[in-house]
Design an enzyme around this catalytic site. Structure first.
Site, mmCIF file in Angstrom:
data_model
loop_
_atom_site.group_PDB
_atom_site.id
_atom_site.type_symbol
_atom_site.label_atom_id
_atom_site.label_comp_id
_atom_site.label_asym_id
_atom_site.label_seq_id
_atom_site.Cartn_x
_atom_site.Cartn_y
_atom_site.Cartn_z
ATOM 1 N N GLU A 162 -3.160 10.434 -22.713
ATOM 2 C CA GLU A 162 -3.265 9.408 -21.656
ATOM 3 C C GLU A 162 -4.460 8.517 -21.996
ATOM 4 O O GLU A 162 -5.563 9.005 -22.213
ATOM 5 C CB GLU A 162 -3.432 10.078 -20.288
ATOM 6 N N CYS A 171 1.164 4.936 -10.182
ATOM 7 C CA CYS A 171 1.387 5.340 -8.794
ATOM 8 C C CYS A 171 0.100 5.838 -8.138
ATOM 9 O O CYS A 171 -0.263 5.415 -7.049
ATOM 10 C CB CYS A 171 2.467 6.423 -8.762
ATOM 11 N N CYS A 179 1.542 3.212 -5.642
ATOM 12 C CA CYS A 179 2.014 3.795 -4.380
ATOM 13 C C CYS A 179 0.887 4.326 -3.474
ATOM 14 O O CYS A 179 0.850 4.023 -2.284
ATOM 15 C CB CYS A 179 2.957 4.974 -4.641
ATOM 16 N N LYS A 182 -1.982 1.827 -2.390
ATOM 17 C CA LYS A 182 -1.273 0.816 -1.590
ATOM 18 C C LYS A 182 -0.949 1.359 -0.199
ATOM 19 O O LYS A 182 -1.180 0.720 0.816
ATOM 20 C CB LYS A 182 -0.004 0.412 -2.357
ATOM 21 N N TYR A 215 8.807 -6.633 -4.128
ATOM 22 C CA TYR A 215 8.144 -5.518 -3.444
ATOM 23 C C TYR A 215 6.635 -5.766 -3.313
ATOM 24 O O TYR A 215 6.060 -5.664 -2.239
ATOM 25 C CB TYR A 215 8.297 -4.245 -4.280
ATOM 26 N N GLU A 240 4.531 -6.534 0.082
ATOM 27 C CA GLU A 240 3.667 -5.463 0.581
ATOM 28 C C GLU A 240 2.211 -5.930 0.680
ATOM 29 O O GLU A 240 1.548 -5.742 1.704
ATOM 30 C CB GLU A 240 3.753 -4.231 -0.328
ATOM 31 N N ASP A 294 9.288 3.750 -16.121
ATOM 32 C CA ASP A 294 9.219 2.284 -16.133
ATOM 33 C C ASP A 294 9.325 1.681 -17.526
ATOM 34 O O ASP A 294 9.695 0.518 -17.663
ATOM 35 C CB ASP A 294 7.906 1.813 -15.496
ATOM 36 N N ALA A 296 11.834 2.246 0.062
ATOM 37 C CA ALA A 296 11.163 1.585 1.192
ATOM 38 C C ALA A 296 10.267 0.493 0.645
ATOM 39 O O ALA A 296 9.701 0.633 -0.439
ATOM 40 C CB ALA A 296 10.337 2.591 1.983
ATOM 41 N N HIS A 301 16.304 11.317 21.703
ATOM 42 C CA HIS A 301 15.937 10.269 22.644
ATOM 43 C C HIS A 301 14.532 10.489 23.185
ATOM 44 O O HIS A 301 14.188 11.636 23.470
ATOM 45 C CB HIS A 301 16.954 10.279 23.796
ATOM 46 N N GLU A 336 17.660 6.953 16.748
ATOM 47 C CA GLU A 336 18.919 7.327 17.427
ATOM 48 C C GLU A 336 19.925 6.180 17.387
ATOM 49 O O GLU A 336 21.129 6.397 17.508
ATOM 50 C CB GLU A 336 18.671 7.786 18.866
#
Ligand code: FAD
Ligand code: NDP
Length: 470
Positions: free
Chosen positions: A48, A56, A61, A64, A190, A194, A315, A357, A452, A457
């Site tokens: 790395e 992320c 992610c 953020k 996105y 955001e 990615d 999302a 409820h 619902e």
């Protein structure tokens, strides 16, 4: 007399490698694959070049979402008055938010390191480069491996624009100093939506410029104008279409000039105009790994590249750029190469019904087909749609509304698309994605008892299609 070996039975000695599996890139996909392989008792190495956890954890992610939580407090303070709470809203200490975020990310980096070393993964820090089909070089040292995985992710891409050296990308947004009172965001995907929502919530004056007529291309036709209207109500100045001619430095900061002649003052200009795969300087050509037309590594159904010993996930293959997809691909690859974990079936990655999302304010949650996609696939559809003021906002005074939509294939009655714009849409849609994976029909939705009083619902109480089957 010379010994002679019948060629049919001769087996050359097995080549010996330093490692069974060498992973390049310690982001979502790479860490998961290395860890799973290490847990199988294989000899695994990972290189790395930056911080463990990749996009992320470090600049995606997680930070953020933490900033999104921070931004939501602004509306909560405002809305609390309608519920009887008195007093001035507190002010944001931006340096403190940054410091708390940085501490949490450092903690997560440490957890990733522990998970990897705990699984016996040999960690290397540095830029890795392929030398050939079985050799990787890191910091001048060469390592051989039977299998190599490229999981190097992507990086923001900024189109050429006069003054382009004055702009930032999402990577820089978490540590801006000082807080940008005036933020111009370019892009309508996105990240643009955001960050526009988040910095608007944190107190910046935000203008979003997108080249298209509507934000979030690829999302459902009802979702796109709905979220645009909600973002505008929340205070984001959406310019659609809005195209940048140039960016200049002025005495007071920056100035963005638009093609239509408008000018906007700004402290920060964020370009969120897509991401490109990290393939540069990887030695892909030397190893014979082919790229596709998008500049991404080309892989087959088992993530194998044009070189059989080299695989790629996440990615860098520029397919579905989401963390759970990179994780799923990592696990499917390890099962494919080394066999599934004891007593478990081999995992395969399914690319249909991937829920997603967008952490705008309010959120978008979606799974399955948009109405347009479903129309192409199935022809006759029933569309159920509701748009309402949530109970909370009867007292809060907020003008925010919620949208829910079901796309149903008329012939099979299956719910093939489910879309929501509203608070916690990501949390709500995750559960419905399970039902849709199980093939739930509209009749199953109708027979499900609601909880409820909730917003969710509404997904099981929409009885009449807004458009008759056509
Ligand atoms: P990455 O996580 O990018 O990891 C690649 C790693 O490889 C990096 O650590 C990099 O340093 C390293 N590397 C690169 N080249 C080399 C080399 N030559 N040698 C050694 N190391 C190398 N997805 C979601 O699902 N939900 C979200 O809410 C979400 N929010 C996001 C917000 C932002 C601002 C961004 C930018 C992305 C977001 N994503 C989100 C997308 C998600 O972060 C990515 O899809 C995911 O991180 C991809 O994982 P990966 O393993 O393919 O690559
Ligand atoms: P996206 O592909 O989502 O959006 C890019 C945006 O930039 C689009 O609106 C596009 O317009 C616009 N654009 C592209 N090129 C130009 C250009 N030359 N000039 C002006 N505008 C341009 O990319 P992002 O960078 O927002 O995010 C990358 C990926 O990361 C996402 O697709 C997603 O997979 C992932 N992500 C996921 C998140 C989540 O799960 N919540 C959050 C953040 C990122 P047009 O539509 O016209 O092409």
């Amino acid at each position: 007399m010379l010994a002679s070996f019948p060629t049919s039975t001769y087996k050359p000695p097995m080549p010996t490698f330093d490692f069974d599996f060498f992973v390049i890139g310690g982001g979502s996909g790479g860490v998961r694959a290395a860890r799973m392989a290490g847990q199988r008792g294989l000899r695994v190495a990972m290189a790395e070049s930056g911080a463990l956890g990749g996009t992320c954890v470090n600049v995606g992610c997680i930070p953020k979402k933490l900033y999104s939580y921070a931004a939501h407090f602004a509306e909560a303070f405002e809305e609390s008055h309608g519920f009887g709470w008195q007093g001035e809203a507190p002010t944001l200490d931006w340096p403190q938010l940054k410091a708390h975020r940085a501490k949490e990310i450092t903690r997560l980096n440490g957890i990733y390191q522990q998970l990897l070393t705990g699984a016996g993964v040999h960690l290397l820090t540095g830029h890795a480069q392929l030398v050939d089909a079985h050799t990787v070089q890191v910091n001048g040292t060469r390592f051989t491996a039977q299998h190599i995985l490229v999981a190097t992710g992507g990086t923001p891409s900024v189109p050429p624009v006069p003054g382009g050296d004055l702009v930032v990308t999402s990577n820089a947004m978490f540590d801006l100093d000082p807080f940008p009172q005036r933020l111009v965001v370019v892009g309508g995907g996105y990240i643009a939506c955001e960050f526009a929502s988040i910095f608007n919530g944190l107190g910046a004056q935000v203008t979003l410029l997108h080249r298209g007529e509507q934000v979030l291309s690829g999302f459902d036709q009802d979702v796109r104008p709905f979220i645009a209207a909600e973002m505008r109500k929340a205070g984001v100045d959406l310019r659609l279409p809005g195209e940048v001619a140039r960016i200049e430095r002025t005495h007071g900061g920056l100035q963005v000039s638009l093609n239509n002649g408008d000018t906007l003052p700004a402290d920060t200009v964020l370009y969120a105009t897509g991401r490109v795969p990290n393939t540069h300087g990887l030695g892909l050509e030397a190893a014979g790994v082919k790229l596709n037309a998008k500049g991404a590594i080309e892989v087959d159904a088992h993530y194998q590249t044009s070189v059989p010993s080299i695989h790629a996930i996440g990615d860098v293959t520029a397919r579905v750029q989401l963390t759970p997809v990179a994780l799923g691909e990592g696990m499917a690859l390890v099962d494919h190469l080394f066999g599934p974990a004891a007593g478990k079936p081999a995992r395969r990655m399914a690319y249909d019904l991937i829920p997603t999302a967008v952490f705008t304010h309010p959120n978008i949650g979606t799974v399955g087909d948009t109405e347009a996609q479903a129309r192409e696939k199935y022809g006759k559809l029933r569309i159920y749609r509701t748009d309402f003021k949530p109970l909370k906002h009867t007292l809060s005074g907020s003008p925010e509304r919620t949208l829910m939509k079901l796309v149903v294939d008329d012939a099979s009655d299956r719910v093939v698309g489910l879309h929501m714009v509203g608070a916690d849409a990501g949390e709500i849609v995750q559960g419905f994605a399970v039902a849709m994976k199980a093939g739930a029909t509209k009749a199953v939705f109708d027979s499900t008892i609601g909880i409820h009083p909730t917003m969710a619902e509404e997904f099981v109480t929409m009885r009449e299609p807004v458009r008759p089957a056509d």
